[in-house]
Each structure stands twice: as C-alpha cells, then as structure tokens.
Write a protein that holds these residues in place. Structure first.
Motif, short mmCIF file in Angstrom:
data_model
loop_
_atom_site.label_atom_id
_atom_site.label_comp_id
_atom_site.label_asym_id
_atom_site.label_seq_id
_atom_site.Cartn_x
_atom_site.Cartn_y
_atom_site.Cartn_z
N SER A 155 0.83 -1.20 0.00
CA SER A 155 0.00 0.00 0.00
C SER A 155 0.87 1.26 0.00
N ARG A 156 2.17 1.05 -0.11
CA ARG A 156 3.11 2.18 -0.12
C ARG A 156 2.89 3.05 -1.35
N ALA A 157 2.75 4.35 -1.13
CA ALA A 157 2.58 5.32 -2.22
C ALA A 157 1.37 5.02 -3.09
N LEU A 158 0.38 4.37 -2.50
CA LEU A 158 -0.82 4.05 -3.27
C LEU A 158 -1.57 5.32 -3.68
N ASP A 159 -1.31 6.40 -2.96
CA ASP A 159 -1.95 7.66 -3.30
C ASP A 159 -1.45 8.23 -4.63
N LYS A 160 -0.35 7.67 -5.14
CA LYS A 160 0.18 8.13 -6.43
C LYS A 160 -0.41 7.37 -7.61
N ALA A 161 -1.18 6.33 -7.33
CA ALA A 161 -1.74 5.50 -8.41
C ALA A 161 -2.72 6.30 -9.27
N ASP A 162 -2.60 6.13 -10.58
CA ASP A 162 -3.57 6.72 -11.50
C ASP A 162 -4.89 5.97 -11.44
N VAL A 163 -4.80 4.66 -11.22
CA VAL A 163 -5.99 3.82 -11.13
C VAL A 163 -5.65 2.58 -10.31
N VAL A 164 -6.65 2.09 -9.58
CA VAL A 164 -6.51 0.84 -8.83
C VAL A 164 -7.54 -0.13 -9.40
N ILE A 165 -7.06 -1.21 -10.01
CA ILE A 165 -7.96 -2.20 -10.60
C ILE A 165 -8.34 -3.22 -9.53
N VAL A 166 -9.64 -3.41 -9.38
CA VAL A 166 -10.17 -4.29 -8.34
C VAL A 166 -10.95 -5.42 -9.00
#
Length: 284
Positions: A155-166
């Motif tokens: 979850s490190r630097a997850l705030d930088k993700a353009d998109v999170v595929i679930v």
C-alpha cells in the motif's frame, strides 16, 4: 499494403489455422509490434505465430528476413509482415517476400512531408530520441510500481496511483495493469477481492480511501471457472458455484461503492485498457 510476388493466399493457411506474423523494424521493433498487434487483435479466430525482428538496417539483414518468411510460406503458414522500415531499398527487399507485406509507414510519411513542407529523415532510430527516452523511463517507473502493487502486495505510495484495478482472482487484473504501465506509463495498482473482504458495506480498508481511483473487473461464471481450472483443477476455487458467488458479490460491491466496472470475459487487454483510460479520464 503490398504483397510480394506469389503471395500466399488465404486458402493456403495450414490445417491448424495458424499464420505467421512478422514485425520487422530498422530500430527496436516496438512500433511495428504494437501497431501490428493492434490490427491482429481484430481477428480473434485466427492464431498467429509471432516473430519480432528488430534492427533490420542492411540489405543483407533484409534478405535474411525474407529467407525466414519464405520458409514459413513454404510450410503453409501464409505469412503477414508488418514493417516500420524507413529506407526504400530495404522496404523493396522485404516486399519481395512470399507474404502479404503491410508497410505501417507507407502513405503516412508522404502525407506528413506534404503537411510539414519538408522531407522525412531516413536516419535510423528516429522513433527513439530524447522525448522517447523520457517516456521510456516513465514506463520503467510505471512497471516497477505495477510489480510492487500487484495483487495488493503493498500500500506504499498508493496515493500516487492513477488507477486501482479491483477484481476477483483471474479476472484479468495483472495483464491489464502491466499493459497500462508498459504501453502508457500509467501508475496502476491492483487489488484482489477475496472471501476475507466480504461481507462488507464498502471497499476493503486498504483501498477504501482511493475509491474514486478504483475500477472493477468482472467476468462470466463459466469463463472464470474455465480459467481457474487451468490453475487449480477440480478445486472449490474453480467451481462454478464459487465463481458465481464471487462475481455476484463483486458486482454488488462495485455498485454500492460507485466503482465503474466492465466484464472482461470477451475483451482483450487492449480493449479493457482503452475503456479504463476513457472512463477514468486518463492520459498517457
């Protein structure tokens, strides 16, 4: 599009229905491969034996490629050749192969020359100048990010993700994640929905705060069961009942959480990526 003399007709395809596809370039071959595959994906009923041949920048090299193509033609593989070779003499050699040759630059360079009022350079490697070097490093960073955040590992630097595929397991999260990273340099993470995530009112805690960046994937129970059987035959994980349950729960979760989603069962990675980029308003 040009065809070499004696081009193999469609009815020359071998009994197995396989055709040879060559991506030939005077540089790295990335452009020829990307554009060629973008065309081939429109023919899902045909299997292709793919060959990427970069750095074809001499007559000897071009003739060697023609020899390989002609051998496949003689074997009944009815080759298709996609080229991004800029030098006209080399293009002429490649066009002599017993194949259908699709010049991915033909016409377009002429149109650009007319529009820009200048002649295109024949210097090799023009596709990979300073700008492409920057894009290359952006993509390498994106790939590293995708690997670190694959399957909810970090979850490190997850705030930088353009998109999170679930998505539930085996719905296409990882291939789509890597494609978006490699082709567009996007920072993409993916998170697997498991039994531990249900019942729940909202998204799993690890990604709940990034709900606006989430995009869901689903499938059909039968297709998901088939894919899982390849990984764990005759298991509960692969059973039609389990797949039906997981997909139903996932779709309900997406709707409750306002997460856009699509069914991956009949879509290619390229198609899914295009939908994700358009829906999430992402730009490469």
């Amino acid at each position: 599009m040009t065809a070499g003399q004696g081009s193999a007709p469609v009815d020359a395809i071998n009994a197995a229905g396989v055709r040879a596809a060559y991506f030939v370039s005077d540089s790295t071959g990335v452009t020829a491969e990307t554009l060629g595959n973008a065309l081939l994906v429109n023919f899902p009923g045909i299997r292709f034996r793919r060959h990427t041949i970069p750095f074809v920048d001499t007559p000897e090299g071009a003739r060697a490629v023609v020899g390989d193509i002609d051998r496949d033609a003689a074997a009944g593989l009815a080759p298709l050749v996609f080229t991004t070779v800029k030098q006209a003499p080399l293009r002429d050699i490649l066009a002599s192969a017993n194949a259908v040759t699709i010049d991915l630059l033909a016409g377009h360079l002429t149109e650009l020359e007319e529009a820009l009022g200048t002649t295109a350079s024949e210097q090799l490697g023009q596709y990979h100048g300073v700008t492409d070097t920057e894009r290359y490093f952006d993509r390498m960073r994106a790939i590293e990010f995708a690997i670190e955040h694959d399957d909810g590992q970090s979850s490190r630097a997850l705030d930088k993700a353009d998109v999170v595929i679930v998505a539930p397991s085996r719905c296409g999260k990882t291939p789509t994640t890597m494609y978006l990273a490699m082709q567009y340099g996007l920072l993409v993470a993916n998170y697997p929905l498991t039994d531990d995530d249900f019942p729940a009112d909202g998204l799993p805690r690890a990604i709940a705060r990034y709900a606006r960046r989430c995009f869901g994937l689903t499938s059909t129970p039968l297709r998901l069961s088939q894919v899982r059987h390849e990984r764990r035959p005759s298991s509960r994980y692969a059973s039609l009942e389990q797949c039906t349950l997981e997909l139903r729960r996932a779709e309900s979760l997406y709707r409750r959480s306002g997460v856009p989603f699509l069914n991956s069962a009949t879509k290619s990675v390229e198609e899914m990526s295009a939908v994700i980029m358009q829906t999430m308003k992402l730009r490469a």
